[in-house]
Design an enzyme around this catalytic site. Structure first.
Site, short mmCIF file in Angstrom:
data_model
loop_
_atom_site.label_atom_id
_atom_site.label_comp_id
_atom_site.label_asym_id
_atom_site.label_seq_id
_atom_site.Cartn_x
_atom_site.Cartn_y
_atom_site.Cartn_z
N CYS A 326 -11.67 -17.48 -8.17
CA CYS A 326 -11.04 -17.87 -9.44
C CYS A 326 -9.93 -18.90 -9.21
O CYS A 326 -9.24 -19.28 -10.15
CB CYS A 326 -10.49 -16.64 -10.17
SG CYS A 326 -9.25 -15.72 -9.23
N GLU A 360 -13.78 -21.57 -12.09
CA GLU A 360 -14.31 -20.53 -11.23
C GLU A 360 -15.35 -21.19 -10.32
O GLU A 360 -16.20 -21.95 -10.79
CB GLU A 360 -14.97 -19.43 -12.07
CG GLU A 360 -15.25 -18.15 -11.33
CD GLU A 360 -14.22 -17.06 -11.60
OE1 GLU A 360 -14.38 -15.97 -11.02
OE2 GLU A 360 -13.26 -17.31 -12.35
#
Length: 368
Positions: A326, A360
């Site tokens: 992330c 991401e």
């Protein structure tokens, strides 16, 4: 004032910009062609939270401008799921004339699913009493009579009242398989349901020709563990957060998967166990013999800070590494270590958070 609008007409342009930014960040890393996985242009967030503003007899949701900190009124929120948007006005309209429900209410949290369930948490600056419970039950019944599959939670200082459960059951489709996941209030879940499905499918595709067992670190509620189980003889997964471990055990049973074992440990602790630095009673208590596993593949989905150096070096021992990140900056930092022994064979961008700077990433690495 209305909430800051999003413009679906600009979605592709913002996704293209992210792809360019990702490629620029990794320009000095040997990567294959970037695979880009788009989000729906609106109604993509499965969870959101709003502050509540009281103005005379009126009651409405507000958010804050991140730059100016000025508040603005929110009647609809196109970033959130259609289910949340459908419920928002009905919920606030029902609470406006009801003193027991609105008195000192300061926040409303929504957790919705692709499967049609929704959980609402009402947060108060006062203790909740029997009258609140009676009125909240009536509200829950009224909204469910209107077609919602809804549960309610009331929260105050040192107080949590659950009507009737503090979780939702999500169903995600991964290729031709439907997987069931318990998602508990205030526990981490992937916020973008449609993109979460694409991430699971990508990970399954990356590992479809696998042999032996899988080791997974930072497994959460078993999100990836359960989808990947069919590609491996066994899966051993670790997670530190107790609520996530409990949900993972629930999900293993709900999906009737018999080759996944979840153990509550941090990645750092597991590294110590693997290297024989420490013995852990919880491994013995769960009859887990680490030496019995034949793990050629490791899957990691670390927090924003990435993996510490010791964990990176432990991960290098595996033939194949699947890494979901992330935070591409910490991914790149970890690749400075992993790149000594492994080469990147898959490289992906998942647009979990459209119209924001967040990206991401996913990489598949194989031993050189």
């Amino acid at each position: 004032m209305a909430a800051t609008p999003i413009n679906p007409a600009t979605y592709q342009a913002q996704l293209d910009e992210k792809a360019e930014r990702m490629q620029a960040l990794f320009a000095d890393v040997d990567t294959p062609e970037l695979e880009v996985f788009a989000s729906p242009a609106q109604h993509y967030r499965m969870r959101t939270e709003f502050r509540v503003w009281h103005e005379g007899e009126d009651l409405y949701y507000i958010m804050f401008n991140q730059e100016t900190r000025e508040k603005y009124r929110v009647d609809q929120f196109p970033q959130a799921s259609r289910l949340i948007n459908d419920l928002m006005p009905l919920l606030v309209d029902a609470m406006k004339p009801n003193r027991a429900l609105r008195h000192k209410l300061f926040q409303v949290d929504f957790l919705s699913t692709l499967s049609g369930e929704i959980l609402v948490s009402l947060l108060y600056h006062r203790q909740l009493d029997d009258l609140w419970v009676a009125e909240a039950n009536a509200l829950k019944q009224r909204l469910n009579d209107e077609g919602f599959n809804l549960n309610l939670i009331g929260r105050a200082r040192k107080q949590k009242i659950v009507l009737d459960q503090d979780y939702v059951i999500e169903k995600l489709t991964v290729h031709d398989q439907t997987l069931t996941y318990q998602q508990v209030e205030n526990s981490f879940t992937q916020p973008n349901g449609e993109v979460a499905q694409k991430m699971l499918e990508w990970a399954v595709d990356c590992t479809q020709d696998s042999e032996g067992d899988l080791l997974e670190l930072y497994c959460g509620n078993g999100n990836f563990s359960l989808a990947l189980a069919k590609n491996f003889d066994r899966v051993l997964a670790t997670e530190l957060a107790k609520p996530s471990v409990e949900s993972a055990q629930y999900n293993i049973a709900a999906n009737k998967i018999d080759n996944v074992q979840i153990i509550r440990m941090s990645a750092e602790e597991f590294t110590q166990a693997m290297e024989g630095q420490r013995e852990f009673r919880r491994l013995k208590d769960n009859n887990i013999d680490l030496s019995s596993y034949n793990c050629n593949t490791i899957f990691v989905d670390p927090p924003r800070s990435g993996m510490d150096e010791d964990t990176c070096r432990m991960v290098q021992a595996y033939e194949r590494i699947v890494y979901i990140s992330c935070n591409p900056d910490t991914l790149k930092a970890n690749l400075e270590i992993l790149g000594h022994t492994h080469r990147i064979t898959r490289f992906a961008l998942f647009d979990q958070f459209p119209y924001t700077h967040h990206m991401e990433a996913g990489v598949m690495l194989e031993r050189k």
